[in-house]
Design an enzyme around this catalytic site. Structure first.
Site, PDB file in Angstrom:
ATOM      1  N   TYR A 236      -8.184 -11.505   5.065  1.00  0.00           N
ATOM      2  CA  TYR A 236      -9.235 -11.153   4.112  1.00  0.00           C
ATOM      3  C   TYR A 236     -10.068 -12.397   3.795  1.00  0.00           C
ATOM      4  O   TYR A 236      -9.756 -13.499   4.247  1.00  0.00           O
ATOM      5  CB  TYR A 236      -8.610 -10.548   2.844  1.00  0.00           C
ATOM      6  CG  TYR A 236      -7.908  -9.232   3.115  1.00  0.00           C
ATOM      7  CD1 TYR A 236      -8.545  -8.218   3.827  1.00  0.00           C
ATOM      8  CD2 TYR A 236      -6.604  -9.011   2.674  1.00  0.00           C
ATOM      9  CE1 TYR A 236      -7.893  -7.007   4.089  1.00  0.00           C
ATOM     10  CE2 TYR A 236      -5.955  -7.809   2.934  1.00  0.00           C
ATOM     11  CZ  TYR A 236      -6.598  -6.805   3.634  1.00  0.00           C
ATOM     12  OH  TYR A 236      -5.969  -5.622   3.895  1.00  0.00           O
TER      13      TYR A 236
ATOM     14  N   CYS B 253      16.538   0.665   4.222  1.00  0.00           N
ATOM     15  CA  CYS B 253      15.327   0.902   5.025  1.00  0.00           C
ATOM     16  C   CYS B 253      15.697   0.802   6.505  1.00  0.00           C
ATOM     17  O   CYS B 253      16.466  -0.071   6.900  1.00  0.00           O
ATOM     18  CB  CYS B 253      14.302  -0.169   4.653  1.00  0.00           C
ATOM     19  SG  CYS B 253      12.918  -0.264   5.773  1.00  0.00           S
TER      20      CYS B 253
ATOM     21  N   ARG C  97      -1.251 -15.394  -3.010  1.00  0.00           N
ATOM     22  CA  ARG C  97      -0.641 -14.882  -1.771  1.00  0.00           C
ATOM     23  C   ARG C  97      -1.225 -15.695  -0.622  1.00  0.00           C
ATOM     24  O   ARG C  97      -2.447 -15.780  -0.460  1.00  0.00           O
ATOM     25  CB  ARG C  97      -0.946 -13.390  -1.604  1.00  0.00           C
ATOM     26  CG  ARG C  97       0.160 -12.679  -0.852  1.00  0.00           C
ATOM     27  CD  ARG C  97       0.101 -11.185  -0.969  1.00  0.00           C
ATOM     28  NE  ARG C  97       1.401 -10.623  -0.579  1.00  0.00           N
ATOM     29  CZ  ARG C  97       1.585  -9.369  -0.218  1.00  0.00           C
ATOM     30  NH1 ARG C  97       0.592  -8.525  -0.194  1.00  0.00           N
ATOM     31  NH2 ARG C  97       2.789  -8.934   0.109  1.00  0.00           N
TER      32      ARG C  97
ATOM     33  N   HIS D  13      -3.755 -12.531   5.024  1.00  0.00           N
ATOM     34  CA  HIS D  13      -3.900 -11.204   5.630  1.00  0.00           C
ATOM     35  C   HIS D  13      -5.296 -10.917   6.167  1.00  0.00           C
ATOM     36  O   HIS D  13      -5.770  -9.775   6.130  1.00  0.00           O
ATOM     37  CB  HIS D  13      -3.489 -10.103   4.637  1.00  0.00           C
ATOM     38  CG  HIS D  13      -2.005 -10.006   4.467  1.00  0.00           C
ATOM     39  ND1 HIS D  13      -1.416  -9.511   3.330  1.00  0.00           N
ATOM     40  CD2 HIS D  13      -0.998 -10.367   5.291  1.00  0.00           C
ATOM     41  CE1 HIS D  13      -0.100  -9.548   3.465  1.00  0.00           C
ATOM     42  NE2 HIS D  13       0.174 -10.074   4.653  1.00  0.00           N
TER      43      HIS D  13
ATOM     44  N   TYR E 143      -3.219  -3.660  -2.849  1.00  0.00           N
ATOM     45  CA  TYR E 143      -4.454  -4.438  -2.911  1.00  0.00           C
ATOM     46  C   TYR E 143      -5.427  -3.768  -3.868  1.00  0.00           C
ATOM     47  O   TYR E 143      -5.701  -2.587  -3.777  1.00  0.00           O
ATOM     48  CB  TYR E 143      -5.050  -4.685  -1.537  1.00  0.00           C
ATOM     49  CG  TYR E 143      -5.433  -3.492  -0.658  1.00  0.00           C
ATOM     50  CD1 TYR E 143      -4.875  -2.217  -0.803  1.00  0.00           C
ATOM     51  CD2 TYR E 143      -6.375  -3.667   0.353  1.00  0.00           C
ATOM     52  CE1 TYR E 143      -5.239  -1.167   0.024  1.00  0.00           C
ATOM     53  CE2 TYR E 143      -6.754  -2.621   1.185  1.00  0.00           C
ATOM     54  CZ  TYR E 143      -6.175  -1.375   1.011  1.00  0.00           C
ATOM     55  OH  TYR E 143      -6.545  -0.332   1.815  1.00  0.00           O
TER      56      TYR E 143
ATOM     57  N   TYR F  12      -5.759 -13.653  -3.707  1.00  0.00           N
ATOM     58  CA  TYR F  12      -5.226 -13.138  -2.439  1.00  0.00           C
ATOM     59  C   TYR F  12      -5.876 -13.911  -1.296  1.00  0.00           C
ATOM     60  O   TYR F  12      -7.035 -13.675  -0.959  1.00  0.00           O
ATOM     61  CB  TYR F  12      -5.553 -11.644  -2.366  1.00  0.00           C
ATOM     62  CG  TYR F  12      -4.838 -10.829  -1.331  1.00  0.00           C
ATOM     63  CD1 TYR F  12      -4.021 -11.392  -0.357  1.00  0.00           C
ATOM     64  CD2 TYR F  12      -4.986  -9.444  -1.328  1.00  0.00           C
ATOM     65  CE1 TYR F  12      -3.378 -10.605   0.580  1.00  0.00           C
ATOM     66  CE2 TYR F  12      -4.340  -8.645  -0.397  1.00  0.00           C
ATOM     67  CZ  TYR F  12      -3.542  -9.237   0.558  1.00  0.00           C
ATOM     68  OH  TYR F  12      -2.912  -8.446   1.493  1.00  0.00           O
TER      69      TYR F  12
ATOM     70  N   CYS G 279       0.842  -1.177   0.000  1.00  0.00           N
ATOM     71  CA  CYS G 279       0.000   0.000   0.000  1.00  0.00           C
ATOM     72  C   CYS G 279       0.885   1.238   0.000  1.00  0.00           C
ATOM     73  O   CYS G 279       2.061   1.180   0.354  1.00  0.00           O
ATOM     74  CB  CYS G 279      -0.935  -0.012   1.198  1.00  0.00           C
ATOM     75  SG  CYS G 279      -0.065  -0.216   2.745  1.00  0.00           S
TER      76      CYS G 279
ATOM     77  N   CYS H  81       8.785   8.440   3.040  1.00  0.00           N
ATOM     78  CA  CYS H  81       9.800   7.537   3.567  1.00  0.00           C
ATOM     79  C   CYS H  81      10.861   8.346   4.296  1.00  0.00           C
ATOM     80  O   CYS H  81      11.272   9.406   3.825  1.00  0.00           O
ATOM     81  CB  CYS H  81      10.428   6.764   2.408  1.00  0.00           C
ATOM     82  SG  CYS H  81      11.869   5.796   2.866  1.00  0.00           S
TER      83      CYS H  81
HETATM   84 FE1  SF4 Z   1      11.779   1.835   5.521  1.00  0.00          FE
HETATM   85 FE2  SF4 Z   1      11.272   4.221   4.542  1.00  0.00          FE
HETATM   86 FE3  SF4 Z   1       9.266   2.717   5.352  1.00  0.00          FE
HETATM   87 FE4  SF4 Z   1      10.970   3.750   7.163  1.00  0.00          FE
HETATM   88  S1  SF4 Z   1       9.584   4.875   5.828  1.00  0.00           S
HETATM   89  S2  SF4 Z   1      10.187   1.641   7.049  1.00  0.00           S
HETATM   90  S3  SF4 Z   1      12.862   3.731   5.992  1.00  0.00           S
HETATM   91  S4  SF4 Z   1      10.640   2.291   3.665  1.00  0.00           S
END
Ligand code: SF4
Ligand code: ADP
Length: 685
Positions: free
Chosen positions: A176, A344, A224, A174, A61, A171, A31, A362
């Site tokens: 659903y 991340c 899934r 999750h 989704y 799907y 999402c 992000c």
């Molecule tokens: Fe990762 Fe960016 Fe989501 Fe934080 S915001 S969990 S750094 S993808």
């Protein structure tokens, strides 16, 4: 790639039914807060991932019928033929870069409240809305409903083919509808769709067959599915039924997209869940099926990815968050540019903003969600617009990102930091319990700055206005951050609290600087995000008796959006920290904390030696105000602009500081737009 393992295996093509993915990098459905309402925004976001080297790029989704409406949460939809164009936009862009496009067809059942469509949802039985506390209940499906559902799936699958998708989903996880049919707990039917395992699997089997018939050899069909059952938990993995179901269905679809039942683990934040946490749940699946398998695990390290493939656990490295933080992850691995990977940090800020029904953003990647409306690219940035020299003051996340992006644009940048270390609040916060991965925000930026010969960094340089006026910079960017308040002002108290007269009141900054004090401690949390509980944990680790007091009904209320709230409150309880919810602290004198119930106003007292307030912050904007006091001097010194960014402008989350730094860098010498600084995607009447 000297010194590194050989990652070529990650770049092998993999056959998925009638289609071939060019490599093993698979952006699983995720999402994003865009949905069918923002098709251009969505298509541009997906395109960047295809450009960055992902072999498969999926939608989020995608509802097959108005009786599965997740409003106000933004979701994709293929409800009628007019929706096809919306996804053609995405598919064409994904194809331009040689990637396959997948559509995750979805029917929510009891999980969808249908607040917008006002249709009545259908599910295996009549249940109240399962994932939200909406006062809505679905009805139990009869045979006609089952036929209708199968028909809706077929029609949506055909639309997906028309839109050009290469993969369509059934799907079945999750929480659903299809997962309810599979479940021993939810499915209490006495007809041929309930009871035995064979009966519970029947609808999924039919949906796979129907979808395959509908798409023929123009599309692959993925399922899934969860590798474990609802009995999993407390360290025990219960997969007995799932294993049998998978055996029954093993080679019917063209591929399997496998995850686990506990969404707070699958999508867990790095505070609680580490990389590759699903390994032990899903590694058995490939022993059952010959079809390719994709799974996730917030994979950011190429070695962990390689291990999944080499061990034979997965055929595809699935990723949602790592593909958001770094859409160019595959390309960087291919080119051996490991230090350039923007890993991340597992903060779930992306997810939180979908939960708030706005486009995701992000912490690591400030261009996420801005690809279309601001034309921002995660790797490219326009060259500098002048020969102006830039001074960035403060090397927290905002200052680091501004210096990095300005440096990337080619400006001559000087970054001055008061302390001996780069990182500001992120450096301090990453030393708190559970937050070590947040350091990646700094690691990436410091690594990039090292490669920029046009950026000079000065440490131990707490600049004053006189310093700044004595230099020769045409552009000043102030990223001097903020400090936590200790006077109680916050959401509840709109004024400093006079009755906070005890000396023993401390702030998060004090704790992060290592100030120690006597317990018992009352931690007053009127911030409602991670800082309160994380500091409570730190204090408890130091052996103090801690009581967390909050006006909210929950510990860390906002973390419901990052899907951390239940784990956060669970951890606080498990640590033996006392919790007082619905209470506000209105005084602290002579080792006595005055607490009022927010509902009745009733006052009680708690004895404590110290108090920590987590309420609001004050901007460190003294430099800005002093500079702006003398416009004439600025002119004489040739200073063209003074810009505040990050917490110095307005205290916020780390993602906001990074974005603010990036925005300031992009806007330097950029042509001014007449009205808005970004394009709006909207229905124009
Ligand atoms: Fe990762 Fe960016 Fe989501 Fe934080 S915001 S969990 S750094 S993808
Ligand atoms: P943000 O989140 O907005 O980046 P931080 O509080 O993390 O803000 O970082 C601010 C940084 O600015 C800190 O590293 C701090 O040491 C530094 N700083 C504050 N005032 C000055 C100053 N006058 N000169 C140089 N650096 C400063």
């Amino acid at each position: 790639m000297n010194g590194y393992p050989n990652f070529d295996v990650l770049f092998e093509p993999v056959k998925i039914g009638p289609k071939i993915a060019k490599n093993r990098f698979y952006q699983v459905p995720h999402c994003n807060g865009m949905g069918y309402v923002l098709p251009k925004t969505h298509a541009a976001m997906r395109e960047v991932k295809a450009e960055g080297g992902w072999g498969v790029v999926c939608t989020e989704y995608c509802s097959i019928h108005p009786t599965s409406d997740d409003s106000p949460f933004p979701f994709a939809a293929l409800w009628d033929d007019d929706d096809i164009k919306t996804y053609t936009l995405m598919v064409e862009k994904v194809h331009e870069h040689g990637a396959l496009a997948g559509a995750q067809l979805w029917y929510g059942g009891a999980a969808a409240s249908n607040l917008m469509s006002r249709e009545v949802a259908i599910d295996v039985d009549s249940y109240p809305s399962t994932l939200k506390p909406d006062p809505v209940q679905c009805r139990a499906m009869d045979k006609k409903d089952i036929r209708d559902l199968r028909r809706w799936q077929v029609m949506a699958a055909k639309r997906a083919v028309q839109a050009g998708f290469d993969i369509v989903y059934v799907y079945a996880t999750h929480d659903y509808l299809l997962s309810h049919f599979l479940s021993r707990d939810w499915n209490r039917r006495s007809d041929e769709y309930g009871g035995s395992l064979e009966n519970r699997v029947r609808l999924v089997r039919e949906m796979i067959a129907d979808t395959k018939d509908a798409v023929g050899d123009r599309c692959a069909v993925a399922v899934r599915f969860s590798a474990d059952g609802s009995g999993s938990g407390n360290g025990i993995i219960d997969n007995s039924e799932q294993r049998e179901m998978l055996e029954m269905l093993a080679d019917l679809p063209d591929m399997w997209d496998i995850n686990i039942t506990d969404y707070t683990k699958e999508m867990g934040s790095s505070r609680f869940i580490k990389e590759a946490a699903q390994e032990e749940y899903i590694s058995y699946v490939k022993n059952i099926t010959d079809k390719p398998v994709v799974g996730v695990g917030r994979f950011t390290s190429p070695e962990a990815m390689l291990r999944q493939i080499k061990k034979g656990w997965l055929d595809f490295v699935g990723a949602a968050r790592p593909s958001i933080a770094d859409p160019f992850l595959p390309t960087k691995i291919k080119e051996g540019r490991f230090d350039d990977i923007r890993e991340c940090i597992g903060c779930n800020i992306c997810y939180a903003h979908n939960s708030k029904c706005v486009p995701s953003r992000c912490t690591q990647n400030p261009t996420m969600g801005e690809e279309w409306r601001r034309n921002w690219h995660p790797e490219k940035i326009p060259a500098k617009g002048s020969h102006d020299k830039v001074l960035v003051v403060g090397a927290g996340p905002a200052g680091l990102e501004a210096a990095r992006a300005l440096g990337q644009r080619g400006y001559a940048v000087t970054l001055a930091e008061a302390t001996t270390e780069l990182g500001g609040r992120v450096l301090a916060e990453s030393r708190l319990p559970g937050l070590s991965e947040w350091r990646r925000v700094l690691d990436y930026r410091i690594q990039q700055l090292k490669q920029l010969s046009n950026v000079d960094i000065y440490f131990s340089s707490r600049l004053t206005v006189d310093d700044i006026m004595g230099f020769d910079f045409q552009r000043i960017v102030l990223a001097t951050g903020s400090k936590w308040r200790n006077d109680g002002l916050g959401r509840w108290h709109s004024q400093p609290v006079e009755a906070f007269s005890a000396k023993e009141i401390y702030t998060p900054d004090d704790l992060m600087q290592g100030v120690d004090f006597e317990g018992p401690v009352v931690l007053y949390d009127d911030d409602h995000y991670y800082m309160g509980p994380v500091l409570a944990e730190k204090l408890k680790q130091a052996g103090k008796d801690v009581t967390l007091v909050t006006p909210s009904g929950y510990v860390s209320e906002w973390s419901q959006y990052t899907d951390e709230q239940t784990r956060t409150q669970g951890r606080i309880l498990a640590l033996g920290i006392h919790i007082l919810t619905g209470k506000v602290v209105s005084g602290f004198q002579d080792s006595s904390v005055e607490i009022n119930c927010i509902y009745t106003g009733k006052s009680t007292h708690l004895s404590a030696s110290s108090m920590v307030t987590v309420t609001a912050r004050k901007t460190n904007d003294g430099l800005y105000r002093q500079i702006m006091e003398d416009p004439q001097l600025m002119k004489e010194k040739g200073i063209k602009s003074v810009t505040r960014i990050g917490d110095c402008l307005a205290p916020g989350i780390i993602a906001a500081a990074i974005y603010s730094g990036h925005l300031a860098a992009r806007e330097m010498d950029a042509p001014q737009r007449k009205a808005l600084s970004f394009y709006r995607e909207r229905v124009v009447v």
